[in-house]
Design an enzyme around this catalytic site. Structure first.
Site, short mmCIF file in Angstrom:
data_model
loop_
_atom_site.label_atom_id
_atom_site.label_comp_id
_atom_site.label_asym_id
_atom_site.label_seq_id
_atom_site.Cartn_x
_atom_site.Cartn_y
_atom_site.Cartn_z
N LYS A 16 -14.90 -2.53 -16.23
CA LYS A 16 -15.94 -3.55 -16.10
C LYS A 16 -17.36 -3.00 -15.94
CE LYS A 16 -15.10 -4.31 -11.15
NZ LYS A 16 -13.82 -3.63 -10.97
N HIS A 17 -17.51 -1.71 -15.62
CA HIS A 17 -18.84 -1.14 -15.44
C HIS A 17 -19.46 -0.61 -16.73
CE1 HIS A 17 -17.49 -1.00 -11.22
NE2 HIS A 17 -18.76 -1.27 -10.99
N HIS A 45 -17.89 -8.22 -14.15
CA HIS A 45 -18.24 -7.45 -12.96
C HIS A 45 -18.64 -8.44 -11.87
CE1 HIS A 45 -20.64 -5.01 -10.21
NE2 HIS A 45 -19.89 -4.01 -10.63
N HIS A 51 -22.50 -6.77 -4.02
CA HIS A 51 -21.97 -5.95 -5.12
C HIS A 51 -22.40 -6.56 -6.45
CE1 HIS A 51 -18.09 -4.24 -7.19
NE2 HIS A 51 -19.19 -3.62 -7.58
FE FE Z 1 -19.38 -2.27 -9.26
#
Ligand code: FE
Length: 130
Positions: A16-17, A45, A51
């Site tokens: 996901k990054h 994400h 976050h």
């Molecule tokens: Fe992250």
């Protein structure tokens, strides 16, 4: 130790990054086109006060050149912050941008994304100028 060694990369379909760069394979010299860059195309994400993705930078390196050019830097500031507490805010900026670009040479687009917890992530896409 070098900062460049700390930049992670992965298949965006599984991680996901990893930023996703969407652009044509081939463009005409000097003609405007859209580059879509962002995260979450396959796996979202988190976008919370604690976050989130803080920024994405887009770069271009012409074929055969030693130098990389910065195309744009996009910061995302809304992550649910509020006087009522974290994640109670009215606005969230999703880490997705469209930028209009013109190229005069073939080369490689690079995207770098920064997660406030999980650090730096990069991806690249070759693009041909006809
Ligand atoms: Fe992250």
């Amino acid at each position: 130790m070098r900062l460049s060694e700390q930049i992670q990369t992965a298949d965006w379909k599984k991680e996901k990054h990893a930023p996703v760069i969407e652009a044509p394979e081939t463009v005409k010299a000097g003609e405007a086109f859209t580059v879509k860059v962002g995260l979450g195309k396959e796996i979202a994400h988190p976008n919370t006060t604690e976050h989130h993705i803080s920024w994405i930078s887009l770069y271009f390196k012409p074929e055969g050149s030693n130098f990389t050019h910065q195309v744009g830097h996009f910061e995302f500031w809304g992550h649910g912050e509020s006087t009522s507490g974290p994640n109670k805010g009215p606005v969230y900026a999703e880490p997705q941008v469209d930028v209009t670009v013109k190229l005069n040479e073939s080369g490689t687009l690079f995207a770098m994304a920064f997660c406030n917890i999980h650090g730096l992530w990069e991806s690249s896409k070759e693009i041909k100028v006809s």
